[in-house]
Design a protein around this motif. Sequence first.
Motif, short mmCIF file in Angstrom:
data_model
loop_
_atom_site.label_atom_id
_atom_site.label_comp_id
_atom_site.label_asym_id
_atom_site.label_seq_id
_atom_site.Cartn_x
_atom_site.Cartn_y
_atom_site.Cartn_z
N GLY A 60 6.36 -5.57 40.54
CA GLY A 60 6.06 -4.37 39.55
C GLY A 60 5.73 -3.28 40.74
N ASP A 61 5.75 -3.08 41.93
CA ASP A 61 5.36 -2.17 42.71
C ASP A 61 6.79 -1.72 43.14
OD1 ASP A 61 2.87 -2.65 42.94
OD2 ASP A 61 3.02 -3.65 44.88
N ARG A 62 6.97 -0.26 43.16
CA ARG A 62 8.17 0.28 43.48
C ARG A 62 8.39 0.25 45.30
NH1 ARG A 62 11.09 2.77 39.84
NH2 ARG A 62 10.02 3.23 37.81
N CYS A 63 9.62 0.38 45.41
CA CYS A 63 10.08 0.27 46.80
C CYS A 63 11.12 1.18 47.04
CB CYS A 63 10.65 -1.22 47.28
SG CYS A 63 11.36 -1.35 48.85
N GLU A 64 10.99 2.31 47.93
CA GLU A 64 11.99 3.10 48.09
C GLU A 64 13.15 2.85 49.19
OE1 GLU A 64 11.51 6.99 50.59
OE2 GLU A 64 11.37 7.57 48.40
N LEU A 65 14.34 2.71 48.74
CA LEU A 65 15.57 2.41 49.46
C LEU A 65 16.29 3.44 49.85
CD1 LEU A 65 17.07 -0.76 47.62
CD2 LEU A 65 15.32 -0.76 49.26
N HIS A 66 16.86 3.46 51.21
CA HIS A 66 17.62 4.70 51.80
C HIS A 66 18.93 4.43 51.80
CE1 HIS A 66 13.84 6.68 52.83
NE2 HIS A 66 13.40 5.50 52.94
N LEU A 67 19.90 4.85 51.52
CA LEU A 67 21.49 4.77 51.45
C LEU A 67 22.05 5.88 52.07
CD1 LEU A 67 23.70 3.09 50.47
CD2 LEU A 67 23.96 4.19 48.39
N ALA A 68 22.93 5.31 53.22
CA ALA A 68 23.68 6.31 54.14
C ALA A 68 25.22 5.78 53.86
CB ALA A 68 22.90 5.97 55.65
N VAL A 69 25.78 6.73 53.45
CA VAL A 69 27.28 6.55 53.00
C VAL A 69 28.15 7.51 54.13
CG1 VAL A 69 29.07 6.49 51.46
CG2 VAL A 69 26.74 6.00 50.89
N ARG A 70 28.98 6.97 55.07
CA ARG A 70 29.74 7.91 55.89
C ARG A 70 31.33 7.57 55.05
NH1 ARG A 70 31.38 6.33 62.08
NH2 ARG A 70 32.82 8.04 62.24
N ASN A 71 31.73 9.00 54.71
CA ASN A 71 33.01 9.10 54.37
C ASN A 71 34.08 9.36 55.25
OD1 ASN A 71 35.40 9.49 52.65
ND2 ASN A 71 34.65 11.29 51.63
N ARG A 72 34.98 8.63 55.67
CA ARG A 72 35.97 9.12 56.76
C ARG A 72 37.32 9.66 55.96
NH1 ARG A 72 35.12 3.46 57.72
NH2 ARG A 72 37.02 2.84 56.97
N LEU A 73 37.28 9.93 54.77
CA LEU A 73 38.38 10.46 54.15
C LEU A 73 38.13 12.19 54.31
CD1 LEU A 73 39.01 8.11 50.89
CD2 LEU A 73 40.31 8.38 53.04
N ALA A 100 33.33 14.88 51.87
CA ALA A 100 34.42 14.57 52.62
C ALA A 100 33.83 14.54 54.38
CB ALA A 100 35.68 15.28 52.43
N TRP A 101 34.19 13.62 55.24
CA TRP A 101 34.25 13.79 56.58
C TRP A 101 32.54 14.09 56.75
CZ3 TRP A 101 39.14 16.95 58.00
CH2 TRP A 101 40.04 16.14 58.25
N ALA A 102 31.80 13.34 56.13
CA ALA A 102 30.29 13.74 56.32
C ALA A 102 29.79 12.18 56.07
CB ALA A 102 29.75 14.87 55.39
N ILE A 103 28.41 12.21 56.57
CA ILE A 103 27.48 11.22 56.24
C ILE A 103 26.27 11.62 55.28
CG2 ILE A 103 25.79 9.58 57.40
CD1 ILE A 103 27.08 9.64 59.77
N SER A 104 26.45 11.22 54.08
CA SER A 104 25.47 11.61 52.93
C SER A 104 24.41 10.33 52.95
CB SER A 104 26.23 11.48 51.60
OG SER A 104 27.31 12.60 51.66
N ASN A 105 23.39 11.22 52.69
CA ASN A 105 21.89 10.20 52.70
C ASN A 105 21.54 10.22 51.36
OD1 ASN A 105 21.53 9.01 55.31
ND2 ASN A 105 21.65 11.53 55.67
#
Length: 373
Positions: free
Chosen positions: A65-78, A113-118
């Motif tokens: 029932g507790d909330r957990c914060e997740l971090h997603l880092a996506v690197r796009n090579r296109l 494009a060509w970036a790391i999005s968080n």
Amino acid sequence: MKEPVGWFVLATAVSVIVGLYLAPIGWTLAASLASVIAVGMVWPAVAVRAVNCRVTCGNAQIHEGDRCELHLAVRNRLPLPVWGLAVEGFLDRTREQSDQAATPTVALAFVHAWAISNYRFSVQPELRGRYPDGDAILTCSFPFGIWTAKRKLQDVASVTVWPRVFSIAGQTAMTGRRNAESGEGNRTGRTGDFVGVREYRRGDCVRQVNWVATARSGELVVTERSGPECPSVEVIVDVAGPSNRDQLADRIRVAASVLANLHQSAVPLRVHLGQRRFHVKRGWEGWLQMMDALADVPEGGLGDQRSPNLSRQQTSITIASDHRGDIVVCVADPSVNPRLMSRHSHQVIRRDHDLASQLFAFWTEVRDANLVA
């Protein structure tokens, strides 16, 4: 045929037959459908392979029932933006309906494009366990949704979800038959030597209030005393399966609450979970030991469980379910008055009532003693 692309392939084949034997318009339809199939399959396949994902969590251990914060880092090579990415398989254990199995844990509308999005998102697991409980998968079905490309994520942090713990007022009076022969007891009590002072907690006896320290600090302060030493309390938790998932989950929550209260009172514990038996260590290490063991109980139980052979001199607590699914807690304490006919007490915790309020008054004999005092 499980994917919509199968119907498109079938329609393309029919269009080819129409073009061969009936009308030239069939070739036009076949070419259009083939183009849709090509774009609908090639782009998702390229998208999931052109990005690298990393999932980290802010807190690796939480309660149900507790909330957990997740971090997603996506690197796009296109050199082109990517649309329609989603992460599936992270919280599959919390879903009961099979039609909800395809619901993604997180979906991304746009990746530069060509970036790391968080990205940041929060999850709220409702069932104990270790997540992800399977393979976390990156998926994409953009632009037409006729086929879903999938790729297993390698860099995914795990989250341990402990059972929910409800507070219990007071502490148990169980001591077993053996008291400390010398020195202080290994637990807190009301009649032993002075140990120190601490802040007032709900369920403390009014006679324990240290009025001098209270007047000095401006907040209620109670006197902490040592208690008698006792042998290990055997805690037997019924985790047998196959069992109703919700019934087992409630038994685990009751067991976690009782164990947490006993551990806080420095009562030596020996826990029985199916074939697993372990002595609980003291302090934070023991807390982790208990919670991790309960979190590792599978959703459907641990199969048949044989009750341990305990002597009449051992103090024990058994947590099981009756025929209605309610939780029955049986406490056997040989330190009670030997003239009593039974040294066992049974307490039924109704699942259709609020567990928190029932567990708060779990130690009824301690609560009543406080009221009398």
